[in-house]
Design an enzyme around this catalytic site. Structure first.
Site, PDB file in Angstrom:
ATOM      1  N   LEU A  20       0.818  -1.206   0.000  1.00 32.18           N
ATOM      2  CA  LEU A  20       0.000   0.000   0.000  1.00 32.18           C
ATOM      3  C   LEU A  20       0.859   1.265   0.000  1.00 32.18           C
ATOM      4  O   LEU A  20       0.549   2.226  -0.712  1.00 32.18           O
ATOM      5  CB  LEU A  20      -0.920   0.003   1.220  1.00 32.18           C
ATOM      6  CG  LEU A  20      -2.144  -0.911   1.135  1.00 32.18           C
ATOM      7  CD1 LEU A  20      -2.738  -1.126   2.523  1.00 32.18           C
ATOM      8  CD2 LEU A  20      -3.193  -0.323   0.192  1.00 32.18           C
ATOM      9  N   ASP A  39      11.170   3.749   4.242  1.00 37.33           N
ATOM     10  CA  ASP A  39      11.018   2.307   4.423  1.00 37.33           C
ATOM     11  C   ASP A  39      12.290   1.739   5.033  1.00 37.33           C
ATOM     12  O   ASP A  39      13.401   2.095   4.613  1.00 37.33           O
ATOM     13  CB  ASP A  39      10.722   1.594   3.104  1.00 37.33           C
ATOM     14  CG  ASP A  39      10.043   0.254   3.325  1.00 37.33           C
ATOM     15  OD1 ASP A  39       8.810   0.193   3.203  1.00 37.33           O
ATOM     16  OD2 ASP A  39      10.749  -0.727   3.635  1.00 37.33           O
ATOM     17  N   ASP A  74      14.026   4.738  11.258  1.00 42.93           N
ATOM     18  CA  ASP A  74      12.975   4.047  11.993  1.00 42.93           C
ATOM     19  C   ASP A  74      12.031   5.094  12.574  1.00 42.93           C
ATOM     20  O   ASP A  74      12.369   5.799  13.524  1.00 42.93           O
ATOM     21  CB  ASP A  74      13.604   3.208  13.111  1.00 42.93           C
ATOM     22  CG  ASP A  74      12.577   2.402  13.900  1.00 42.93           C
ATOM     23  OD1 ASP A  74      11.360   2.591  13.672  1.00 42.93           O
ATOM     24  OD2 ASP A  74      13.000   1.585  14.744  1.00 42.93           O
ATOM     25  N   ASN A 101       1.842   4.797   7.273  1.00 39.29           N
ATOM     26  CA  ASN A 101       1.462   3.500   6.719  1.00 39.29           C
ATOM     27  C   ASN A 101       2.311   2.341   7.241  1.00 39.29           C
ATOM     28  O   ASN A 101       1.900   1.190   7.150  1.00 39.29           O
ATOM     29  CB  ASN A 101       1.571   3.577   5.182  1.00 39.29           C
ATOM     30  CG  ASN A 101       1.422   2.228   4.521  1.00 39.29           C
ATOM     31  OD1 ASN A 101       0.326   1.699   4.389  1.00 39.29           O
ATOM     32  ND2 ASN A 101       2.549   1.650   4.101  1.00 39.29           N
ATOM     33  N   TYR A 172      -2.286  -6.547  16.842  1.00 36.71           N
ATOM     34  CA  TYR A 172      -2.516  -5.715  15.663  1.00 36.71           C
ATOM     35  C   TYR A 172      -3.842  -4.962  15.767  1.00 36.71           C
ATOM     36  O   TYR A 172      -3.915  -3.757  15.492  1.00 36.71           O
ATOM     37  CB  TYR A 172      -2.506  -6.618  14.428  1.00 36.71           C
ATOM     38  CG  TYR A 172      -2.785  -5.942  13.114  1.00 36.71           C
ATOM     39  CD1 TYR A 172      -1.835  -5.142  12.501  1.00 36.71           C
ATOM     40  CD2 TYR A 172      -4.002  -6.135  12.466  1.00 36.71           C
ATOM     41  CE1 TYR A 172      -2.086  -4.538  11.278  1.00 36.71           C
ATOM     42  CE2 TYR A 172      -4.264  -5.539  11.246  1.00 36.71           C
ATOM     43  CZ  TYR A 172      -3.310  -4.744  10.651  1.00 36.71           C
ATOM     44  OH  TYR A 172      -3.573  -4.149   9.442  1.00 36.71           O
ATOM     45  N   LYS A 176      -4.332  -0.927  15.866  1.00 36.59           N
ATOM     46  CA  LYS A 176      -5.106  -0.238  14.837  1.00 36.59           C
ATOM     47  C   LYS A 176      -6.306   0.503  15.426  1.00 36.59           C
ATOM     48  O   LYS A 176      -6.712   1.559  14.909  1.00 36.59           O
ATOM     49  CB  LYS A 176      -5.567  -1.249  13.779  1.00 36.59           C
ATOM     50  CG  LYS A 176      -4.428  -1.775  12.903  1.00 36.59           C
ATOM     51  CD  LYS A 176      -3.698  -0.658  12.186  1.00 36.59           C
ATOM     52  CE  LYS A 176      -2.747  -1.151  11.118  1.00 36.59           C
ATOM     53  NZ  LYS A 176      -2.005  -0.051  10.476  1.00 36.59           N
ATOM     54  N   THR A 206      -1.520  -7.445   0.043  1.00 35.40           N
ATOM     55  CA  THR A 206      -0.169  -7.029   0.394  1.00 35.40           C
ATOM     56  C   THR A 206       0.529  -8.208   1.050  1.00 35.40           C
ATOM     57  O   THR A 206      -0.071  -9.252   1.285  1.00 35.40           O
ATOM     58  CB  THR A 206      -0.180  -5.839   1.376  1.00 35.40           C
ATOM     59  OG1 THR A 206      -0.678  -6.282   2.646  1.00 35.40           O
ATOM     60  CG2 THR A 206      -1.059  -4.704   0.868  1.00 35.40           C
TER      61      THR A 206
END
Length: 303
Positions: A20, A39, A74, A101, A172, A176, A206
């Site tokens: 994404l 990244d 990071d 993201n 997770y 979120k 992904t």
């Protein structure tokens, strides 16, 4: 077809080396934005790391005539997040859009979930949103106080797991869900500085989803690929542009050709005795209220 909706804007995208994030970075660049591609190049579980993925996306953008620079810090550390924002300012002279993201998975059923796996996922998702957001908003506040109120935009990345829960993803889902709350608070606190903060809950093919939804997410041989990550990016581009003026504190689900405004917690059926309940009275009243309430959406993966 591109419209140049982000011409003149500078966008930062975290976790932009693949999936994404890569799709968002390419789409923003195609619409005229200058992009900082962040990244770490880590594996699906957050281990390892290499500059290759970010460099490849930068090269793709430049090959298409756009402007981009890589960042390998990071963002879940104060130093990495600060240098991310500094890279945009030093390279392109401004910052307009932040797309948070970056993330990875360490899925376990709750009783098998190690504390390290909990901490690692909370760190990259929740802290990895908070720190770039903090440093970007500090810059935008300074701009506003200097009389240069920006048209700043932040797009955070939540998930259906954070909205409804997901079996085997307690860490997770909690992270979120935290991102949604962070989005609402940030939208309320920073609007005076010209900042709009929204969140998306995307569904796409992904590295993080291909094993969980392998059958449903197989790419079709022909026709519209509903699970391609590129389907989510147009909403991100619009939210990241000046055209989204007035839209803040919202959560959107995006999948294929569908966009949904998600509506979260709000008061449902209620009862007020006007005095303290006994346990039995509280239970009786609660059962009546539940009978009047809407049935919750099922948790992903629940049977």
């Amino acid at each position: 077809m591109t419209t140049g909706i982000c011409t003149g804007r500078v966008a930062v995208v975290t976790g932009a080396g693949r999936g994404l994030g890569r799709a968002h970075a390419l789409a923003l660049a195609a619409e005229g934005a200058k992009v900082v591609v962040n990244d770490l190049g880590v594996g699906l579980d957050g281990t390892g790391g290499a500059p290759g993925p970010a460099r490849q996306v930068v090269d793709e953008i430049r090959a298409r005539g756009g402007e981009a620079v890589g960042h390998g810090g990071d963002v879940a550390t104060p130093e990495g997040a600060a240098s991310l924002i500094a890279t945009a300012l030093q390279t392109f002279g401004r910052l307009d859009t932040l797309v948070n993201n970056a993330g990875f998975l360490r899925d376990r059923m709750l009783v098998n979930l190690d504390e390290d796996d909990w901490d690692a996922v909370m760190r990259v998702h929740l802290k990895g949103h908070f720190l770039p957001l903090k440093h970007a908003c500090a810059h935008w506040r300074a701009e506003a106080e200097a009389g240069r109120t920006p048209e700043a935009r932040v797009i955070n990345t939540s998930s259906g797991a954070g909205l409804l829960g997901s079996v085997g993803q307690g860490n997770y889902a909690a992270a979120k869900a935290g991102i949604v709350a962070l989005t609402l608070v940030a939208a309320a606190e920073t609007s005076r500085y010209g900042v709009q903060v929204n969140a998306i809950a995307p569904a796409a093919r992904t590295r993080m989803t291909e094993q969980t939804f392998a059958d449903a997410m197989a790419a079709p041989e022909g026709g519209f690929d509903a699970m391609a990550p590129e389907n989510v990016s147009p909403l991100v581009v619009w939210l990241g542009s000046a055209a989204s003026a007035g839209v803040t504190g919202r959560v959107f689900e995006a999948e294929g050709g569908r966009i949904t405004v998600m509506e979260g917690w709000r008061p449902g059926p209620s009862a007020d005795k006007g005095a303290r309940w006994t346990p039995a009275e509280a239970g009786e009243a609660t059962l009546k209220l539940l009978a009047e309430a809407e049935v919750p959406q099922p948790v992903y993966g629940a049977r």
